[in-house]
Design a protein around this motif. Structure first.
Motif, PDB file in Angstrom:
ATOM      1  N   ASN A   1       0.844  -1.198   0.000  1.00 34.51           N
ATOM      2  CA  ASN A   1       0.000   0.000   0.000  1.00 34.51           C
ATOM      3  C   ASN A   1       0.875   1.243   0.000  1.00 34.51           C
TER       4      ASN A   1
ATOM      5  N   GLU B   1       2.046   3.196   7.261  1.00 34.42           N
ATOM      6  CA  GLU B   1       1.138   4.210   7.806  1.00 34.42           C
ATOM      7  C   GLU B   1       1.874   5.055   8.845  1.00 34.42           C
TER       8      GLU B   1
ATOM      9  N   SER C   1      -5.054   5.478   2.146  1.00 36.43           N
ATOM     10  CA  SER C   1      -4.106   4.545   1.542  1.00 36.43           C
ATOM     11  C   SER C   1      -4.671   4.048   0.219  1.00 36.43           C
TER      12      SER C   1
ATOM     13  N   PHE D   1       0.657   5.037   1.550  1.00 36.34           N
ATOM     14  CA  PHE D   1      -0.081   5.805   2.540  1.00 36.34           C
ATOM     15  C   PHE D   1       0.171   7.289   2.284  1.00 36.34           C
TER      16      PHE D   1
END
Length: 114
Positions: A57, A109, A85, A59
């Motif tokens: 991912n 994150e 995200s 973020f």
């Protein structure tokens, strides 16, 4: 991955595909984990594309900097606008962001400090 991105871009250019006018930025961050992201801003719309990330991912943190007197050396404050995200290969479009907004993109994150 870089070569694949280059080849795909070249193929689309040869086929006559053109992106709408606007500002495009590509961010590549290397460190503990790496991330490759592309942001395109055009006509009041921002498009965030996660191209590669070790975590799977990208973020994003969007913000606006507010500076009172930059000439006097006063520090600027960041006003958080949005946190989200995007999965690798995914895209998110956001409307209504202020002109000149800033962004941070990470592979992990971030902790909020508001």
């Amino acid at each position: 991955m870089q070569y694949l991105t280059f080849l795909l871009g070249s193929l689309l250019a040869m086929l006559g595909y053109r992106e709408p006018q606007g500002q495009t930025s590509i961010v590549r961050v290397n460190g503990e984990q790496s991330v490759l992201s592309r942001t395109t801003v055009s006509g009041g719309q921002a498009r965030f594309q996660c191209l590669q990330s070790d975590s799977g991912n990208c973020f994003y943190r969007l913000y606006r900097e507010q500076c009172r007197d930059e000439a006097a050396g006063e520090l600027c404050r960041r006003q958080a606008l949005d946190d989200f995200s995007v999965v690798v290969g995914g895209v998110r479009e956001v409307q209504g962001l202020p002109a000149g907004f800033g962004q941070q993109v990470r592979a992990r994150e971030a902790q909020r400090r508001d």
